[in-house]
Scaffold this motif. Sequence first.
Motif, PDB file in Angstrom:
ATOM      1  N   UNK A 257      -6.716 -39.197 -26.703  1.00  0.00           N
ATOM      2  CA  UNK A 257      -6.093 -38.786 -27.965  1.00  0.00           C
ATOM      3  C   UNK A 257      -4.639 -38.367 -27.746  1.00  0.00           C
ATOM      4  N   UNK A 258      -4.428 -37.629 -26.649  1.00  0.00           N
ATOM      5  CA  UNK A 258      -3.062 -37.185 -26.339  1.00  0.00           C
ATOM      6  C   UNK A 258      -2.152 -38.382 -26.114  1.00  0.00           C
ATOM      7  N   UNK A 259      -2.656 -39.338 -25.329  1.00  0.00           N
ATOM      8  CA  UNK A 259      -1.855 -40.532 -25.037  1.00  0.00           C
ATOM      9  C   UNK A 259      -1.590 -41.347 -26.300  1.00  0.00           C
ATOM     10  N   UNK A 260      -2.647 -41.473 -27.137  1.00  0.00           N
ATOM     11  CA  UNK A 260      -2.486 -42.224 -28.388  1.00  0.00           C
ATOM     12  C   UNK A 260      -1.448 -41.555 -29.285  1.00  0.00           C
ATOM     13  N   UNK A 261      -1.584 -40.217 -29.427  1.00  0.00           N
ATOM     14  CA  UNK A 261      -0.625 -39.485 -30.260  1.00  0.00           C
ATOM     15  C   UNK A 261       0.771 -39.579 -29.675  1.00  0.00           C
ATOM     16  N   UNK A 262       0.862 -39.481 -28.364  1.00  0.00           N
ATOM     17  CA  UNK A 262       2.175 -39.583 -27.713  1.00  0.00           C
ATOM     18  C   UNK A 262       2.790 -40.956 -27.979  1.00  0.00           C
ATOM     19  N   UNK A 263       1.950 -42.007 -27.883  1.00  0.00           N
ATOM     20  CA  UNK A 263       2.445 -43.360 -28.162  1.00  0.00           C
ATOM     21  C   UNK A 263       2.935 -43.473 -29.594  1.00  0.00           C
ATOM     22  N   UNK A 264       2.162 -42.844 -30.514  1.00  0.00           N
ATOM     23  CA  UNK A 264       2.568 -42.871 -31.921  1.00  0.00           C
ATOM     24  C   UNK A 264       3.887 -42.129 -32.119  1.00  0.00           C
ATOM     25  N   UNK A 265       3.982 -40.964 -31.478  1.00  0.00           N
ATOM     26  CA  UNK A 265       5.213 -40.175 -31.612  1.00  0.00           C
ATOM     27  C   UNK A 265       6.390 -40.903 -30.986  1.00  0.00           C
ATOM     28  N   UNK A 266       6.121 -41.554 -29.847  1.00  0.00           N
ATOM     29  CA  UNK A 266       7.196 -42.318 -29.206  1.00  0.00           C
ATOM     30  C   UNK A 266       7.659 -43.442 -30.118  1.00  0.00           C
ATOM     31  N   UNK A 267       6.674 -44.144 -30.739  1.00  0.00           N
ATOM     32  CA  UNK A 267       7.022 -45.231 -31.653  1.00  0.00           C
ATOM     33  C   UNK A 267       7.810 -44.699 -32.850  1.00  0.00           C
ATOM     34  N   UNK A 268       7.359 -43.526 -33.342  1.00  0.00           N
ATOM     35  CA  UNK A 268       8.045 -42.908 -34.481  1.00  0.00           C
ATOM     36  C   UNK A 268       9.479 -42.519 -34.108  1.00  0.00           C
ATOM     37  N   UNK A 269       9.581 -41.931 -32.904  1.00  0.00           N
ATOM     38  CA  UNK A 269      10.909 -41.510 -32.439  1.00  0.00           C
ATOM     39  C   UNK A 269      11.802 -42.732 -32.210  1.00  0.00           C
ATOM     40  N   UNK A 270      11.191 -43.802 -31.687  1.00  0.00           N
ATOM     41  CA  UNK A 270      11.962 -45.034 -31.495  1.00  0.00           C
ATOM     42  C   UNK A 270      12.485 -45.563 -32.825  1.00  0.00           C
ATOM     43  N   UNK A 271      11.636 -45.479 -33.862  1.00  0.00           N
ATOM     44  CA  UNK A 271      12.079 -45.915 -35.191  1.00  0.00           C
ATOM     45  C   UNK A 271      13.239 -45.054 -35.685  1.00  0.00           C
ATOM     46  N   UNK A 272      13.086 -43.734 -35.510  1.00  0.00           N
ATOM     47  CA  UNK A 272      14.164 -42.820 -35.914  1.00  0.00           C
ATOM     48  C   UNK A 272      15.424 -43.107 -35.107  1.00  0.00           C
ATOM     49  N   UNK A 273      15.204 -43.376 -33.790  1.00  0.00           N
ATOM     50  CA  UNK A 273      16.339 -43.669 -32.919  1.00  0.00           C
ATOM     51  C   UNK A 273      17.099 -44.900 -33.412  1.00  0.00           C
ATOM     52  N   UNK A 274      16.331 -45.952 -33.722  1.00  0.00           N
ATOM     53  CA  UNK A 274      16.974 -47.184 -34.188  1.00  0.00           C
ATOM     54  C   UNK A 274      17.701 -46.953 -35.513  1.00  0.00           C
ATOM     55  N   UNK A 275      17.097 -46.160 -36.391  1.00  0.00           N
ATOM     56  CA  UNK A 275      17.725 -45.867 -37.684  1.00  0.00           C
ATOM     57  C   UNK A 275      19.020 -45.085 -37.501  1.00  0.00           C
ATOM     58  N   UNK A 276      18.945 -44.081 -36.616  1.00  0.00           N
ATOM     59  CA  UNK A 276      20.140 -43.265 -36.360  1.00  0.00           C
ATOM     60  C   UNK A 276      21.234 -44.088 -35.669  1.00  0.00           C
ATOM     61  N   UNK A 277      20.832 -44.917 -34.703  1.00  0.00           N
ATOM     62  CA  UNK A 277      21.818 -45.753 -34.018  1.00  0.00           C
ATOM     63  C   UNK A 277      22.463 -46.748 -34.972  1.00  0.00           C
ATOM     64  N   UNK A 278      21.649 -47.286 -35.877  1.00  0.00           N
ATOM     65  CA  UNK A 278      22.168 -48.241 -36.857  1.00  0.00           C
ATOM     66  C   UNK A 278      23.168 -47.560 -37.788  1.00  0.00           C
ATOM     67  N   UNK A 279      22.799 -46.359 -38.227  1.00  0.00           N
ATOM     68  CA  UNK A 279      23.708 -45.607 -39.122  1.00  0.00           C
ATOM     69  C   UNK A 279      24.981 -45.209 -38.377  1.00  0.00           C
ATOM     70  N   UNK A 280      24.818 -44.825 -37.105  1.00  0.00           N
ATOM     71  CA  UNK A 280      25.984 -44.454 -36.289  1.00  0.00           C
ATOM     72  C   UNK A 280      26.921 -45.655 -36.131  1.00  0.00           C
ATOM     73  N   UNK A 281      26.326 -46.807 -35.856  1.00  0.00           N
ATOM     74  CA  UNK A 281      27.139 -48.036 -35.743  1.00  0.00           C
ATOM     75  C   UNK A 281      27.878 -48.330 -37.037  1.00  0.00           C
ATOM     76  N   UNK A 282      27.169 -48.178 -38.192  1.00  0.00           N
ATOM     77  CA  UNK A 282      27.786 -48.463 -39.491  1.00  0.00           C
ATOM     78  C   UNK A 282      28.986 -47.568 -39.751  1.00  0.00           C
TER      79      UNK A 282
END
Length: 388
Positions: A257-282
Amino acid sequence: MASSVTAQSVLEKISVDHLECSICTNRFRQPKLLDCLHSFCLQCLQKLRQSQDPSGTKLTCPLCRRETMLKGSGVADLPNNFAFSALVEEVTMQEKLLEGQGSEIKCQNCKEENQAISRCMDCDHFLCQECQKAHERMTVINSHKICTLAQLQSGEIVYKSKIREEVPKCGKHPDQNLNVYCNTCEQVICLMCTVLYHEKPNHSCVGLPEAFEKSKKKVEKLVAKVGQSKTELNTTIEKTCISRKKLDTMFANTKKKISTKADQEVAKIRQEEQKLLKETDRIYQERITTFKAAQATNSKEVTQTEHKLEEVKQLMNQASCYEILELQQKLLHNLSELTGKQPEQVPDKLTFMDFEEGERSLGRLTLEEEPKVKGPSHRTKPNSEDGI
């Protein structure tokens, strides 16, 4: 032949499991019992005492470390394990019968060392053919039980040691058998001892059969209790095993469960990261465009100014005074236009860009530098702290 091999293997197992002293690893010789019910050779225990504490009154068992109190003559006064002594004798005899197959066993009743053909169970001797005939002829001993070697080898007749039938003698009165039990002292004694040292009413003495029956019932009662305890222990062990397996399962599931949640959080953070990087680039590209536009405009103005200045310079160097005076107003006007132009400025705030970590999310972009406030700050962060 097959039955002999099987019997031999059984004897070897008995010897290893029950007949060997744990100290010397040889078969028991005069085995003595400690309080913990472990048995060792008399000589081995005497050496053990010398190595532990020669003058001490305690002896520590080398197997379980339990202490045994020594009395009187020390190790020599420890109770004999007659059962082990008898078993050693019986197994040793059976081995002789199997190994020799009867051909190497000699008569123990005469000096001729003839081959034995039988054994007198009463005399405890192997007999040759002549000695067997003598046994059968002599009135005194013709009632003795005689069996053939073949009967002993096959197991049809089981050899039993005479030690099992021996009645122990009293240590204080060697001519007296131990046939009375003192309940008060919990000790087997002889009739002489009852008169001299265990008199009524201070001592309660009974015959060995009665004492044995009572002791047997006590032991049986305790054996039953121990059996219950053993059952409870086994039940507890089973329950513990089940609980352990349950813990192992819960442990594995929790990690998953910890690993699954961590994977989900990592994926979520990656999405946020990509969104922030995209906005920063813009934002960066927008500001770069502003900088480039300002640079281009200012460069163009510099070029135009240089051209005008070159034209004015040439005119001032080459024109006559009449022409200069005639063009004076135009010259001054053009120069006044150049002096009135302001350069394209890029606001300094456009150089600022930073990232602020969030508590519940990756964080947010900050595009304006916060003013430095002296003293403690009571500014409440906006709701957009954890987002862009």
